[in-house]
Each structure stands twice: as C-alpha cells, then as structure tokens.
Design an enzyme around this catalytic site. Structure first.
Site, short mmCIF file in Angstrom:
data_model
loop_
_atom_site.label_atom_id
_atom_site.label_comp_id
_atom_site.label_asym_id
_atom_site.label_seq_id
_atom_site.Cartn_x
_atom_site.Cartn_y
_atom_site.Cartn_z
N GLY A 11 -1.15 -0.17 3.18
CA GLY A 11 -2.10 0.04 2.10
C GLY A 11 -1.88 -0.94 0.96
NE ARG A 72 -2.36 1.57 7.23
CZ ARG A 72 -2.95 1.85 6.06
NH1 ARG A 72 -4.25 1.77 5.91
NH2 ARG A 72 -2.22 2.20 5.03
CB CYS A 73 -0.54 -5.00 12.98
SG CYS A 73 -0.17 -5.95 14.46
N GLY A 102 4.57 -0.41 2.21
CA GLY A 102 5.09 0.94 2.07
C GLY A 102 6.06 1.31 3.20
CG ASP A 103 7.72 5.48 5.10
OD1 ASP A 103 8.81 5.64 4.57
OD2 ASP A 103 7.41 5.93 6.22
CB THR A 126 3.34 2.28 -1.51
OG1 THR A 126 2.67 3.55 -1.50
CG2 THR A 126 4.80 2.55 -1.83
CG ASP A 128 1.16 7.15 -1.69
OD1 ASP A 128 0.18 7.14 -2.45
OD2 ASP A 128 1.09 7.24 -0.45
CG ASP A 130 5.72 7.13 -0.20
OD1 ASP A 130 5.77 5.93 -0.53
OD2 ASP A 130 5.06 7.53 0.78
NE ARG A 155 -8.52 18.46 -20.12
CZ ARG A 155 -7.86 19.53 -19.67
NH1 ARG A 155 -8.49 20.69 -19.51
NH2 ARG A 155 -6.59 19.45 -19.35
NE ARG A 172 -1.28 11.17 5.29
CZ ARG A 172 -2.15 12.08 5.67
NH1 ARG A 172 -3.31 12.17 5.08
NH2 ARG A 172 -1.87 12.90 6.65
CE LYS A 212 -1.62 32.75 -22.35
NZ LYS A 212 -0.96 32.22 -21.17
CE LYS A 214 -4.85 26.26 -21.50
NZ LYS A 214 -4.11 25.20 -20.85
CB SER A 216 -12.22 22.58 -19.51
OG SER A 216 -11.23 21.84 -20.21
CD GLU A 223 -4.94 11.22 0.34
OE1 GLU A 223 -6.07 11.37 0.83
OE2 GLU A 223 -4.25 10.21 0.52
P1 ADP Z 1 2.40 1.41 4.71
O1 ADP Z 1 3.29 0.22 4.81
O2 ADP Z 1 1.51 1.35 3.51
O3 ADP Z 1 3.15 2.71 4.85
P2 ADP Z 1 1.39 1.74 7.48
O4 ADP Z 1 2.11 3.02 7.72
O5 ADP Z 1 0.00 1.63 7.93
O6 ADP Z 1 1.35 1.34 5.93
O7 ADP Z 1 2.25 0.57 8.15
C1 ADP Z 1 1.84 -0.77 8.07
C2 ADP Z 1 2.15 -1.49 9.34
O8 ADP Z 1 3.56 -1.52 9.58
C3 ADP Z 1 1.57 -0.88 10.61
O9 ADP Z 1 0.22 -1.19 10.80
C4 ADP Z 1 2.44 -1.52 11.68
O10 ADP Z 1 2.04 -2.85 11.94
C5 ADP Z 1 3.80 -1.56 10.97
N1 ADP Z 1 4.58 -0.38 11.39
C6 ADP Z 1 4.51 0.89 10.90
N2 ADP Z 1 5.32 1.72 11.57
C7 ADP Z 1 5.92 0.97 12.52
C8 ADP Z 1 6.87 1.24 13.57
N3 ADP Z 1 7.36 2.48 13.78
N4 ADP Z 1 7.25 0.22 14.36
C9 ADP Z 1 6.76 -1.03 14.17
N5 ADP Z 1 5.87 -1.34 13.23
C10 ADP Z 1 5.45 -0.37 12.40
#
Ligand code: ADP
Length: 323
Positions: A11, A72-73, A102-103, A126, A128, A130, A155, A172, A212, A214, A216, A223
């Site tokens: 993301g 995303r790949c 991100g994660d 990210t 988030d 997180d 508001r 998430r 009380k 309010k 609003s 999400e």
């Molecule tokens: P974010 O980095 O924002 O959490 P994603 O979870 O979509 O986003 O992960 C981004 C990309 O990282 C994926 O599209 C994929 O190419 C790679 N990726 C995520 N998880 C794995 C995994 N378990 N093994 C290998 N590549 C991963």
C-alpha cells in the site's frame, strides 16, 4: 556494494517519495550508484529498472504517493518468482536493496534475503503504524492529520443535525489511526481491533452521551474483521435505538493521499539516510526504526512478528475526555 536498488511495495503512503529521495541522495553522497525499481517486487520480475541520479528525485519531497509506483506481486511469493527476481538483480549489477513498505513487503524481504543471502534494508512505509520497533511509520502522521480534518468537518454537520456518526478509518489490525484520531477530534469513542470490549461498552457510552444531552456523537471505527466496520456497528445501534439519527461515513482512500506532513518528511529523510548508513555498517535484514528519537536497526523478524501494543494511557485519556 557498488550499486543499491530501491523500491516501494504494498500500500502506498505519504512520505514514500521523501524516503526515495533520501535513500537516493544519501547513497550517491556515499559514492554508490542507485537504480530505481518500478512497481515493487513486480519490477524485479519484469526488469522495469532505471538508473537514478540526484535529478530523478528533485522536487518530490512534498508529493504524496510514490514516483516508483507500487504493486502487489503474487509471483514474489513463490520460489520460482524470487529466482527470477534474483537473476534480475545479478543482471542489473544491483548489490543491495532498500525496500519501503508495510508488513507484507518486509515479510517478502526477509524471505528473499535469507534465501539468497542478499543484503536488504527495509523502511516502514504504511499509514497503519503497525510495525514493531518504530514509534511511527512513514505516512502515519499524514493520514492522522487527514482524518482529523475530515472528522472536524463531519462534526459540524453532526452537531447541526444532532446526529450520531460512525466514521470508518483504515487500520486492518491496528487501532492507532482510530484511537489517536478520536483523541485529536474529541470523538466520543474509538472501536479498535486490539480491544474488543469497547464494542460491548459502546451502547452504554452512546446512551450516556445522549443522556447528558450532547449535541452530537462521533465514534471512530477501525476497518477490521474484528470490529466489523462502521456500517455493521451503525446498523446494530440503529436497530436498538430507532430514536437516534445514525449516519455512517467511510473515509476510504482519502487517507492514503496528500502531501506529507513535516513529521513524515523528516521521518522519511532520516530513515532513508539511515538505511545507507546501515548498509555501510554491513547491516542486513533490518528495518530502520526511530524510537525515542533515536535511529534503531530492528531485525525483520522482530518488526514483523511482534504486535505493536496500543498504549492503555491513550485509551484511558479518550474515555476520561469524552464524558
Ligand atoms: P504491505 O507491504 O503494505 O503490507 P502487501 O501485504 O500487499 O503490502 O505486500 C506487498 C508485497 O510483498 C506482496 O504483493 C508480495 O509481493 C510481497 N509479499 C508479501 N508477503 C509475502 C510473503 N509471505 N512472501 C513473499 N513475498 C511477500
């Protein structure tokens, strides 16, 4: 190491461009070549790669999104896909990678780095917030400010019409945006995935608020399958209390865009420069974090696997101030 590759993945988040700029400039400052890899890990499979000079990153520090694009790949999740990626890196003479994401992105980096004994440094990008091992992630502060501005506007209308609003924000598995967004806007409550008991207390809270008299009430909802989302909660409350005028707003992708705040630009710049320092110090498989204003090298395993705890003090503050 002679040449460093850089990519953004997963993301997008405001401040990614500031990070790309910092990594590129710090690398060139230290005598490295830089190559930009387009569309995240996908670019390593398709070979969409271009040399990056200082001019390539001019005038981007203030821009949201990522000039390298992101994607995303699925292929990178397979051993065959990662083999193609490795072959591309060898062919392009790229000796180390800086990945921003991100994660999921850092999970992919960890697997690849271990599989091929390849040096990778990650930056937490990210909204988030997180990732464990850093106080904030690149993009989080900007998203929080976007939420604040949007909720302030809601508001106004909530007060004029004496309505109860459920506003859904991103996150998430993490309630940082919802909880801190609620504190910053004076919202009545935050429903976050970390603490499910809040949902049970919600009705009590709403009743109290209205008792009380309010004008609003605003509830921020992260999400998440755990919270059920704003729509679900609103339906539940409306059914129970038909006398209230309940409304839902889902902020959606507005939260991911926009010019990064000063905080995110500085964070991304410091982290980008630190990524090159880390490679110079022979660090690998680490994410750059900043905790208590100090740069830290956080092993991928730690950054990904640990849940970053919500500060109870924040939750208590929200409760005290929403009476
Ligand atoms: P974010 O980095 O924002 O959490 P994603 O979870 O979509 O986003 O992960 C981004 C990309 O990282 C994926 O599209 C994929 O190419 C790679 N990726 C995520 N998880 C794995 C995994 N378990 N093994 C290998 N590549 C991963």
């Amino acid at each position: 190491i002679k040449c460093i590759g850089i990519l953004t993945s997963g993301g997008d988040a405001p401040g990614m461009n500031a990070a790309i700029r910092a990594v590129t400039r710090a690398a060139i400052y230290n005598g490295f070549e830089v190559k930009g890899i387009y569309r995240g890990y996908k670019g390593l499979i398709t070979g969409e790669i271009a040399p990056f000079k200082t001019q390539n990153v001019s005038n981007i520090i203030q821009q949201g999104g990522t000039i390298l694009k992101t994607a995303r790949c699925q292929e990178f999740k397979t051993a065959e896909g990662r083999k193609i990626a490795y072959d591309t890196l060898v062919k392009e003479n790229i000796d180390a990678l800086v990945v921003i994401g991100g994660d999921g992105t850092l999970t992919g980096a960890r697997i690849f780095a271990t599989e091929y004994n390849y040096p990778i440094v990650g930056l937490p990008g990210t909204i988030d917030n997180d990732l464990y091992g850093t106080d904030t992630t690149i993009g989080y502060d900007t998203a929080l400010n976007t939420i604040m501005e949007a909720v302030d506007k809601i508001r106004d209308t909530a007060t004029s019409h004496e309505r109860l609003f459920f506003i859904e924000v991103m996150g998430r598995d993490a309630g940082f945006l919802a909880l801190n967004g609620a504190i910053a806007t004076g919202a009545e409550a935050a429903i976050i995935p970390e603490i499910s008991t809040e949902v049970d207390q919600l009705e009590e809270l709403i009743k109290n608020g209205f008792r009380k008299s309010k004008n609003s009430s605003i509830v921020l909802v992260a999400e998440s399958p755990i919270t059920g989302g704003a729509m679900h909660l609103a339906e539940r409350v409306q059914k129970e209390y038909p006398q209230y005028d309940v409304r839902v707003t889902i902020l959606g992708h507005i939260q991911r865009g926009g010019s990064p705040t000063a905080h995110d630009r500085i964070l991304a710049s410091r982290m980008g420069a630190a990524a090159i320092d880390a490679l110079l110090e022979d660090q690998r498989n680490v994410m750059i974090g900043i905790r208590n204003n100090e740069i830290e090298y956080v092993p991928f395993n730690k950054a990904i696997k640990n849940d970053k705890p919500i500060d109870r003090e924040l939750l208590n503050t929200l409760r005290k101030l929403s009476i």
